[in-house]
Design a protein around this motif. Structure first.
Motif, PDB file in Angstrom:
ATOM      1  N   VAL A   1     169.376 116.116 140.136  1.00  0.00           N
ATOM      2  CA  VAL A   1     168.435 115.205 139.491  1.00  0.00           C
ATOM      3  C   VAL A   1     167.034 115.746 139.660  1.00  0.00           C
ATOM      4  O   VAL A   1     166.652 116.208 140.725  1.00  0.00           O
ATOM      5  N   ASP A   2     166.271 115.722 138.581  1.00  0.00           N
ATOM      6  CA  ASP A   2     164.903 116.247 138.613  1.00  0.00           C
ATOM      7  C   ASP A   2     164.073 115.397 139.551  1.00  0.00           C
ATOM      8  O   ASP A   2     163.751 114.248 139.256  1.00  0.00           O
ATOM      9  N   SER A   3     163.707 115.943 140.705  1.00  0.00           N
ATOM     10  CA  SER A   3     163.002 115.185 141.733  1.00  0.00           C
ATOM     11  C   SER A   3     161.524 115.084 141.405  1.00  0.00           C
ATOM     12  O   SER A   3     160.954 115.933 140.723  1.00  0.00           O
ATOM     13  N   HIS A   4     160.911 114.019 141.902  1.00  0.00           N
ATOM     14  CA  HIS A   4     159.470 113.833 141.730  1.00  0.00           C
ATOM     15  C   HIS A   4     158.741 114.750 142.690  1.00  0.00           C
ATOM     16  O   HIS A   4     158.971 114.735 143.898  1.00  0.00           O
ATOM     17  N   CYS A   5     157.859 115.569 142.151  1.00  0.00           N
ATOM     18  CA  CYS A   5     157.170 116.585 142.942  1.00  0.00           C
ATOM     19  C   CYS A   5     155.696 116.239 143.027  1.00  0.00           C
ATOM     20  O   CYS A   5     155.017 116.108 142.003  1.00  0.00           O
ATOM     21  N   HIS A   6     155.199 116.072 144.245  1.00  0.00           N
ATOM     22  CA  HIS A   6     153.797 115.739 144.454  1.00  0.00           C
ATOM     23  C   HIS A   6     152.957 117.017 144.464  1.00  0.00           C
ATOM     24  O   HIS A   6     153.313 118.001 145.102  1.00  0.00           O
ATOM     25  N   LEU A   7     151.855 116.966 143.753  1.00  0.00           N
ATOM     26  CA  LEU A   7     150.915 118.078 143.795  1.00  0.00           C
ATOM     27  C   LEU A   7     150.092 117.987 145.070  1.00  0.00           C
ATOM     28  O   LEU A   7     149.769 116.902 145.553  1.00  0.00           O
ATOM     29  N   ASN A   8     149.743 119.137 145.603  1.00  0.00           N
ATOM     30  CA  ASN A   8     148.965 119.155 146.833  1.00  0.00           C
ATOM     31  C   ASN A   8     147.533 119.566 146.533  1.00  0.00           C
ATOM     32  O   ASN A   8     147.211 120.106 145.467  1.00  0.00           O
ATOM     33  N   TRP A   9     146.675 119.332 147.503  1.00  0.00           N
ATOM     34  CA  TRP A   9     145.264 119.655 147.339  1.00  0.00           C
ATOM     35  C   TRP A   9     145.043 121.160 147.222  1.00  0.00           C
ATOM     36  O   TRP A   9     144.057 121.602 146.653  1.00  0.00           O
ATOM     37  N   GLY A  10     145.962 121.952 147.795  1.00  0.00           N
ATOM     38  CA  GLY A  10     145.821 123.396 147.705  1.00  0.00           C
ATOM     39  C   GLY A  10     145.866 123.904 146.278  1.00  0.00           C
ATOM     40  O   GLY A  10     145.177 124.871 145.939  1.00  0.00           O
ATOM     41  N   ASP A  11     146.670 123.253 145.413  1.00  0.00           N
ATOM     42  CA  ASP A  11     146.716 123.665 144.014  1.00  0.00           C
ATOM     43  C   ASP A  11     145.381 123.421 143.315  1.00  0.00           C
ATOM     44  O   ASP A  11     144.918 124.247 142.518  1.00  0.00           O
ATOM     45  N   LEU A  12     144.775 122.290 143.588  1.00  0.00           N
ATOM     46  CA  LEU A  12     143.473 121.992 142.980  1.00  0.00           C
ATOM     47  C   LEU A  12     142.391 122.934 143.500  1.00  0.00           C
ATOM     48  O   LEU A  12     141.518 123.385 142.746  1.00  0.00           O
ATOM     49  N   PHE A  13     142.444 123.239 144.796  1.00  0.00           N
ATOM     50  CA  PHE A  13     141.497 124.200 145.353  1.00  0.00           C
ATOM     51  C   PHE A  13     141.730 125.584 144.756  1.00  0.00           C
ATOM     52  O   PHE A  13     140.776 126.327 144.483  1.00  0.00           O
ATOM     53  N   PHE A  14     142.972 125.937 144.546  1.00  0.00           N
ATOM     54  CA  PHE A  14     143.343 127.207 143.935  1.00  0.00           C
ATOM     55  C   PHE A  14     142.746 127.325 142.531  1.00  0.00           C
ATOM     56  O   PHE A  14     142.327 128.412 142.108  1.00  0.00           O
ATOM     57  N   ASP A  15     142.671 126.217 141.791  1.00  0.00           N
ATOM     58  CA  ASP A  15     142.161 126.245 140.418  1.00  0.00           C
ATOM     59  C   ASP A  15     140.656 126.488 140.361  1.00  0.00           C
ATOM     60  O   ASP A  15     140.155 126.927 139.321  1.00  0.00           O
ATOM     61  N   LEU A  16     139.936 126.185 141.422  1.00  0.00           N
ATOM     62  CA  LEU A  16     138.490 126.384 141.410  1.00  0.00           C
ATOM     63  C   LEU A  16     138.131 127.851 141.202  1.00  0.00           C
ATOM     64  O   LEU A  16     137.104 128.173 140.583  1.00  0.00           O
ATOM     65  N   PHE A  17     138.950 128.753 141.698  1.00  0.00           N
ATOM     66  CA  PHE A  17     138.681 130.171 141.524  1.00  0.00           C
ATOM     67  C   PHE A  17     138.824 130.567 140.057  1.00  0.00           C
ATOM     68  O   PHE A  17     138.143 131.485 139.592  1.00  0.00           O
ATOM     69  N   TYR A  18     139.688 129.870 139.335  1.00  0.00           N
ATOM     70  CA  TYR A  18     139.843 130.164 137.916  1.00  0.00           C
ATOM     71  C   TYR A  18     138.704 129.582 137.093  1.00  0.00           C
ATOM     72  O   TYR A  18     138.370 130.117 136.029  1.00  0.00           O
ATOM     73  N   VAL A  19     138.106 128.510 137.546  1.00  0.00           N
ATOM     74  CA  VAL A  19     136.919 127.991 136.868  1.00  0.00           C
ATOM     75  C   VAL A  19     135.791 129.015 136.946  1.00  0.00           C
ATOM     76  O   VAL A  19     135.109 129.299 135.947  1.00  0.00           O
ATOM     77  N   ALA A  20     135.591 129.590 138.136  1.00  0.00           N
ATOM     78  CA  ALA A  20     134.555 130.618 138.298  1.00  0.00           C
ATOM     79  C   ALA A  20     134.883 131.845 137.449  1.00  0.00           C
ATOM     80  O   ALA A  20     133.978 132.454 136.846  1.00  0.00           O
ATOM     81  N   SER A  21     136.146 132.213 137.388  1.00  0.00           N
ATOM     82  CA  SER A  21     136.536 133.362 136.567  1.00  0.00           C
ATOM     83  C   SER A  21     136.249 133.103 135.092  1.00  0.00           C
ATOM     84  O   SER A  21     135.721 133.977 134.385  1.00  0.00           O
ATOM     85  N   ALA A  22     136.582 131.906 134.610  1.00  0.00           N
ATOM     86  CA  ALA A  22     136.328 131.576 133.210  1.00  0.00           C
ATOM     87  C   ALA A  22     134.832 131.550 132.908  1.00  0.00           C
ATOM     88  O   ALA A  22     134.397 131.965 131.825  1.00  0.00           O
ATOM     89  N   LEU A  23     134.036 131.082 133.874  1.00  0.00           N
ATOM     90  CA  LEU A  23     132.585 131.049 133.664  1.00  0.00           C
ATOM     91  C   LEU A  23     132.022 132.453 133.568  1.00  0.00           C
ATOM     92  O   LEU A  23     131.153 132.734 132.722  1.00  0.00           O
ATOM     93  N   ASN A  24     132.493 133.374 134.423  1.00  0.00           N
ATOM     94  CA  ASN A  24     132.030 134.763 134.320  1.00  0.00           C
ATOM     95  C   ASN A  24     132.529 135.416 133.036  1.00  0.00           C
ATOM     96  O   ASN A  24     131.816 136.229 132.426  1.00  0.00           O
ATOM     97  N   LEU A  25     133.729 135.075 132.620  1.00  0.00           N
ATOM     98  CA  LEU A  25     134.260 135.653 131.387  1.00  0.00           C
ATOM     99  C   LEU A  25     133.490 135.197 130.160  1.00  0.00           C
ATOM    100  O   LEU A  25     133.420 135.918 129.159  1.00  0.00           O
ATOM    101  N   SER A  26     132.921 134.007 130.222  1.00  0.00           N
ATOM    102  CA  SER A  26     132.161 133.532 129.061  1.00  0.00           C
ATOM    103  C   SER A  26     130.960 134.415 128.760  1.00  0.00           C
ATOM    104  O   SER A  26     130.558 134.550 127.604  1.00  0.00           O
ATOM    105  N   TYR A  27     130.409 135.043 129.789  1.00  0.00           N
ATOM    106  CA  TYR A  27     129.252 135.910 129.567  1.00  0.00           C
ATOM    107  C   TYR A  27     129.639 137.234 128.930  1.00  0.00           C
ATOM    108  O   TYR A  27     128.773 137.953 128.421  1.00  0.00           O
ATOM    109  N   VAL A  28     130.908 137.590 128.980  1.00  0.00           N
ATOM    110  CA  VAL A  28     131.343 138.789 128.271  1.00  0.00           C
ATOM    111  C   VAL A  28     131.163 138.600 126.776  1.00  0.00           C
ATOM    112  O   VAL A  28     130.635 139.482 126.075  1.00  0.00           O
TER     113      VAL A  28
END
Length: 627
Positions: free
Chosen positions: A119-146
């Motif tokens: 049965v497909d179990s309910h999976c809780h997201l952790n704070w580490g995933d959200l913190f992990f995404d912050l690095f991609y926000v910075a990457s996208a911001l630097n890429l916009s200047y390209v």
């Protein structure tokens, strides 16, 4: 060891501090402060502590007599099972102690989240995933200047070549987390730190095209080294699963195939690092003696332009620097070849030869839906940052462009989540194998287009900033502009006021926005299935909706042919987004009228998903059935 050398009181403190601070687990027979556990059997409480020590309170406590040895062993087994479910608690000398454990845990085996048929179990997201995404926000911001400084074919090449490896890293990490889970142990925490350091290194070395193509700059070499490190870390993760996973054999077989994909990426990224490194260190040794003369000439040219003592000269034309595009082409081939090979394999081989279960384990689709939503949210967040982090100009045109951009981004996020299903059973990953991989490929293109849309809005607003500074003849800004012509990675902002640059910005906006609309349409088709979609298109209502959507995409794609002024382009784009949302609402109305609520009646389920509703009918009572 500590019991022999240390007094009991000191041993008590040492063991407690180590257990709390670093998680060292001590053996139960190494000290005498363990909590007393008891079992009640037939009204008699038996003490499980060694030595037959009596408890003075409550029930009668007796030690294990020799004749009761057999029953005591049975009770001890019951106690062991009980201790696995409930944490022992005790108070000794007015202090509380952690749960006693039996061994040091420095590394734990990765575990498969769920198996086939579960049965497909309910999976809780952790704070580490959200913190992990912050690095991609910075990457996208630097890429916009390209794209910000190079809205051209060359800029698009570097934008896709730099964004692809980082975006693919996000997908690979998300797919891994949807299949496996790591323990909360020190080793994997250190692995996460190393992984984020490599990702940060790749993000911080994303610079405009003028810097990435300059062989005298080290940015391309550092970026290539960073993505090479990410590929190596992914290879280790696959090897760890292959050797130590707690799961099915399909997990090991699947990681062997992914290990080959990572090796292909590593080969291209390493080749890019070697090529850019040879070019950089070769040009560095050749230009070392001429560095002082070039710097003095740059300062002289700038002063001459300010004082109007000499006509303007372009130093870049005087000192010709040969651009090196080979490293970025290798990076582009590294990530795109992996995606193309994966699509080809899934479309033509996986289902045909039954490889989908032999070489794959099921993903948790609810977890995947949340992660997809967070990815789109962080890319839209980058667009918001691009719009808000600009200088404010007190003109009507600026405010029209600004508010039109803000409202457009808000409506874009509404339109995106209107298209996406909120239940795992309605997602493309549950429907079929080809629907799942199609959705994955569309998401890659969609993410590129979202960043490009935010960059176009930033370029529109920057146009007013440059026009205002030139109109007011700001000497400080003029000096900064002229000096920036000789700085690596900078650009001459005076070109922002030219018709060619405005046209390039308008083209970037129109093309990227049209791609966003097309991606949303294709994602919706991947969710509902081609069979149902073609059945809907054959009706009069379906033809009407497709005609409306085609008109909207065509008008958005051709806005730059009518006007290139930022305020008019953004206003027409806002109207186009509203038209697209209305078309979506009409389409969903006719769709629900023809098919009703979404029901997954396709027998060819994508095997990467389990059945969340697989509850036997005999377990449902009449009351629930009637309800």
């Amino acid at each position: 060891f500590f019991s022999v050398l240390c007094p009991s009181e000191l041993l008590l403190c040492i063991e407690w501090v180590l257990s709390v601070s670093v998680g060292i687990k001590v053996a139960e027979n190494s000290c005498n402060w363990l909590p007393k556990a008891s079992l009640v059997d037939n009204g008699t409480t038996y003490n499980t502590m060694s030595g037959g020590e009596e408890d003075t309170g409550g029930d009668k406590t007796v030690s294990f007599a020799p004749e009761e040895e057999k029953s005591a062993k049975v009770l001890q087994q019951k106690l062991s099972m009980l201790q696995k479910q409930h944490e022992l608690q005790s108070v000794s000398n007015a202090c509380s102690f952690p749960k006693p454990v039996t061994r040091l845990v420095f590394w734990t085996r990765p575990k498969q989240r769920q198996r086939w048929g579960d049965v497909d179990s309910h999976c809780h997201l952790n704070w580490g995933d959200l913190f992990f995404d912050l690095f991609y926000v910075a990457s996208a911001l630097n890429l916009s200047y390209v794209l910000f400084y190079s809205p051209s074919a060359e800029g698009v090449l570097y934008f896709t070549g730099l964004f692809g490896p980082i975006l693919l890293e996000w997908f690979q990490r998300t797919f891994f987390d949807a299949r496996f889970v790591w323990g909360d142990d020190p080793f994997h925490k250190m692995f996460e730190i190393v992984h984020l350091c490599a990702l940060s290194s790749a993000a911080v070395h994303i610079r405009p095209v003028s810097t990435m193509t300059d062989p005298t700059q080290i940015e391309m070499f550092d970026y290539s080294l960073a993505v090479t490190g990410l590929a190596l870390l992914n290879m280790y993760r696959s090897i760890e699963v292959m050797l130590t996973v707690d799961g099915e054999d399909a997990a090991k077989h699947g990681e062997k195939r992914r290990l080959i994909d990572f090796f292909v990426q590593l080969s291209f990224y390493l080749a890019a690092a070697v090529k850019s490194g040879i070019t950089y260190y070769g040009s560095k040794s050749a230009d070392e003696n001429d560095f002082g003369n070039r710097g003095l000439e740059s300062l002289t040219n700038a002063c001459s332009r300010i004082l109007n003592l000499a006509p303007e000269r372009d130093l870049a034309a005087e000192v010709a620097v040969e651009k090196d595009h080979i490293p970025i082409i290798l990076c582009l081939c590294g990530w795109s070849s992996t995606v193309v090979f994966y699509l080809f394999r899934c479309y033509f081989f996986e289902k045909k030869f039954g490889w989908h279960k032999k070489y794959n384990v099921p993903m948790n689709i609810e977890f995947l839906i949340h992660r997809y939503g967070e990815l789109v949210m962080l890319l839209l967040g980058e667009s918001v940052l691009s719009i808000l982090i600009v200088s404010s100009i007190n003109t009507v045109e600026y405010h029209v462009t600004f508010y039109a951009a803000i409202v457009s981004i808000v409506l874009l996020q509404y339109s995106h989540y209107k298209y996406q299903p909120h239940s795992p059973r309605e997602h493309a990953c549950r429907r079929s194998l080809r629907g799942s991989v199609t959705h994955y490929a569309i998401m890659i293109v969609y993410c590129h287009a979202l960043v490009a849309v935010g960059t176009a809005y930033k370029m529109f607003l920057s146009t007013y900033e440059v026009e205002a500074s030139l109109k007011n003849k700001d000497l400080r800004h003029l000096v900064t502009t002229l000096m920036s012509r000789n700085l690596a990675g900078a650009a001459d902002k005076t070109k922002f006021t030219t018709f060619e640059h405005k046209a390039a910005t308008a083209n970037l906006f129109c093309i990227s926005m049209a791609i966003v609309w097309l991606c949303l349409e294709f994602m919706w088709i991947s969710h509902v299935g081609r069979a149902k979609y073609w059945k809907f298109v054959k009706t009069k209502q379906g033809i009407f909706c497709d005609v409306l959507r085609t008109i909207g995409v065509f008008l958005m794609f051709t806005i730059s042919y009518y006007t290139v002024e930022p305020e008019w382009v953004t206003l027409i784009g806002l109207l186009g987004i509203c038209f697209e949302i209305v078309t979506t609402v009409i389409t969903r109305y006719f769709w629900d009228k023809q098919f009703g609520d979404f029901e997954d009646d396709d027998d060819g389920h994508w095997p990467n998903v389990t059945e969340p509703d697989s509850v036997p009918n005999e377990h449902v009572d009449e009351h629930d059935d009637q309800a």
